[in-house]
Design a protein around this motif. Structure first.
Motif, PDB file in Angstrom:
ATOM      1  N   GLU A 191       4.003  64.531  77.712  1.00 48.55           N
ATOM      2  CA  GLU A 191       3.669  65.882  77.245  1.00 48.55           C
ATOM      3  C   GLU A 191       3.386  65.928  75.745  1.00 48.55           C
ATOM      4  O   GLU A 191       3.124  66.992  75.186  1.00 48.55           O
ATOM      5  CB  GLU A 191       4.791  66.865  77.590  1.00 48.55           C
ATOM      6  N   CYS A 241      -0.147  57.659  68.631  1.00 49.70           N
ATOM      7  CA  CYS A 241      -0.684  57.965  69.959  1.00 49.70           C
ATOM      8  C   CYS A 241       0.426  58.560  70.813  1.00 49.70           C
ATOM      9  O   CYS A 241       1.442  57.900  71.035  1.00 49.70           O
ATOM     10  CB  CYS A 241      -1.176  56.706  70.646  1.00 49.70           C
ATOM     11  N   GLY A 242       0.205  59.767  71.317  1.00 53.76           N
ATOM     12  CA  GLY A 242       1.195  60.391  72.187  1.00 53.76           C
ATOM     13  C   GLY A 242       1.034  59.933  73.624  1.00 53.76           C
ATOM     14  O   GLY A 242       0.057  59.268  73.991  1.00 53.76           O
ATOM     15  N   THR A 256      -4.741  60.979  79.274  1.00 51.27           N
ATOM     16  CA  THR A 256      -3.356  60.668  79.653  1.00 51.27           C
ATOM     17  C   THR A 256      -2.505  60.238  78.464  1.00 51.27           C
ATOM     18  O   THR A 256      -1.308  60.487  78.425  1.00 51.27           O
ATOM     19  CB  THR A 256      -3.316  59.551  80.717  1.00 51.27           C
ATOM     20  N   THR A 285      -3.951  64.312  69.017  1.00 50.36           N
ATOM     21  CA  THR A 285      -3.475  65.416  69.838  1.00 50.36           C
ATOM     22  C   THR A 285      -4.629  66.350  70.194  1.00 50.36           C
ATOM     23  O   THR A 285      -5.471  66.622  69.339  1.00 50.36           O
ATOM     24  CB  THR A 285      -2.364  66.214  69.112  1.00 50.36           C
TER      25      THR A 285
HETATM   26  C1  LIG Z   1      -1.276  64.315  78.298  1.00 48.28           C
HETATM   27  S1  LIG Z   1      -1.570  64.384  76.572  1.00 48.28           S
HETATM   28  C2  LIG Z   1      -0.477  65.676  76.064  1.00 48.28           C
HETATM   29  C3  LIG Z   1      -1.132  67.005  76.088  1.00 48.28           C
HETATM   30  C4  LIG Z   1      -0.240  68.101  75.534  1.00 48.28           C
HETATM   31  N1  LIG Z   1       0.772  68.453  76.486  1.00 48.28           N
HETATM   32  C5  LIG Z   1      -1.109  69.307  75.271  1.00 48.28           C
HETATM   33  O1  LIG Z   1      -1.262  70.155  76.136  1.00 48.28           O
HETATM   34  O2  LIG Z   1      -1.679  69.370  74.145  1.00 48.28           O
HETATM   35  C6  LIG Z   1      -0.755  62.947  75.975  1.00 48.28           C
HETATM   36  C7  LIG Z   1      -1.275  62.436  74.668  1.00 48.28           C
HETATM   37  O3  LIG Z   1      -2.606  62.007  74.813  1.00 48.28           O
HETATM   38  C8  LIG Z   1      -3.299  62.154  73.578  1.00 48.28           C
HETATM   39  N2  LIG Z   1      -4.500  62.965  73.812  1.00 48.28           N
HETATM   40  C9  LIG Z   1      -4.885  63.492  75.006  1.00 48.28           C
HETATM   41  N3  LIG Z   1      -6.043  64.151  74.888  1.00 48.28           N
HETATM   42  C10 LIG Z   1      -6.435  64.039  73.598  1.00 48.28           C
HETATM   43  C11 LIG Z   1      -7.552  64.515  72.847  1.00 48.28           C
HETATM   44  N4  LIG Z   1      -8.493  65.255  73.402  1.00 48.28           N
HETATM   45  N5  LIG Z   1      -7.628  64.185  71.534  1.00 48.28           N
HETATM   46  C12 LIG Z   1      -6.659  63.454  70.941  1.00 48.28           C
HETATM   47  N6  LIG Z   1      -5.564  62.998  71.592  1.00 48.28           N
HETATM   48  C13 LIG Z   1      -5.444  63.282  72.899  1.00 48.28           C
HETATM   49  C14 LIG Z   1      -2.319  62.766  72.582  1.00 48.28           C
HETATM   50  O4  LIG Z   1      -1.789  61.738  71.784  1.00 48.28           O
HETATM   51  C15 LIG Z   1      -1.288  63.375  73.497  1.00 48.28           C
HETATM   52  O5  LIG Z   1      -0.020  63.464  72.870  1.00 48.28           O
END
Ligand SMILES: C[S@@+](CC[C@H](N)C(=O)[O-])C[C@H]1O[C@@H](n2cnc3c(N)ncnc32)[C@H](O)[C@@H]1O
Length: 237
Positions: free
Chosen positions: A113, A109-110, A136, A85
């Motif tokens: 959102e 892995c998300g 993403t 995250t």
């Molecule tokens: C579009 S992102 C969600 C961002 C979330 N809405 C926020 O603002 O923190 C979707 C997923 O991508 C992963 N992710 C995106 N950027 C990341 C990062 N810099 N480090 C780790 N995981 C990331 C995470 O698992 C996250 O749940």
């Protein structure tokens, strides 16, 4: 070490983890990796794993039920559940070393959102961010963690010293490296490296590491322990 990954995009993992050192680590059994599709734990015919956010707002949120069921199915007593995250703890080399000592990692892995907050509250031991930017989904961050951790496992790198003497291992960036030829395009290898004087080479490398770190990453200089802190006569405060 055993690593399980829970993701909506298992196909992304083919390729990067099938080459070079990672491939050999898997073939030798030092890394036992399994990638699981979160949709395997969905219950409706559309294999739904996400829903609209309470309170409104854009995008979709990963639901509790499939993630709780998947984690229960994939966990054992030694499992450390790690959520990828952007709001997690920065993934830096000391964290990679910490994780390399674990028996079993389960990486979440998300997508979209991100996760329902109760997943974080109820399941997760550690939240990790690979940097201050938003990707993403969590597949690339998980692969970054797997790569950095695997190369620290005993026997994975051919020459154990190479993980000891590289950027971040002593709080500094690595010194410049050269190989043959001694002269190329008007640029010469520093004479000290050709001298055979090991003490002088070690001194030069340390000075170069300090200079490079001060120039590129002054923030790292602030965290140097006493063993690595520059002596006063090196002119670095
Ligand atoms: C579009 S992102 C969600 C961002 C979330 N809405 C926020 O603002 O923190 C979707 C997923 O991508 C992963 N992710 C995106 N950027 C990341 C990062 N810099 N480090 C780790 N995981 C990331 C995470 O698992 C996250 O749940």
């Amino acid at each position: 070490m055993k690593v399980d990954v829970l993701t909506l995009f298992p196909a992304m993992f083919a390729g990067p983890l099938d080459e070079s050192i990672l491939r050999r680590a898997r073939e030798s059994g030092r890394l036992q990796l399994a990638v699981h599709d979160l949709r395997n734990w969905a219950h409706d015919r559309h294999r739904t794993v996400d829903d609209l956010p309470y309170g409104g707002g854009p995008g979709m949120v990963l639901k509790c039920e499939p993630v709780f069921e998947a984690v229960a199915a994939l966990s054992g007593p030694a499992t450390r559940v790690v959520m990828m995250t952007p709001s997690g703890r920065p993934f830096v080399q000391p964290v990679a070393r910490e994780l390399a000592a674990e028996e079993h990692l389960l990486l979440l892995c998300g997508s979209y959102e991100g996760f329902d907050e109760r997943i974080r509250q109820g399941l997760v031991h550690l939240e990790l961010s690979i940097g201050d930017y938003v990707l993403t989904n969590g597949a690339l961050p998980a692969m970054v963690v797997i790569d950095a951790v695997t190369r620290l496992l005993p026997g994975v790198l051919g020459d154990e010293a190479s993980a000891e003497d590289e950027s971040f291992s002593h709080g500094l960036l690595e010194y410049p490296q050269y190989t043959r030829p001694p002269g190329f395009g008007g640029m010469d290898v520093p004479a000290v490296l050709l001298s055979g004087n090991h003490a002088a080479i070690a001194r030069w490398r340390r000075e170069q590491a300090l200079t490079r770190t001060r120039q590129q990453r002054p923030d790292l200089m602030e965290n140097l322990g006493p063993a690595n802190a520059p002596a006063n006569d090196e002119g670095i405060s």
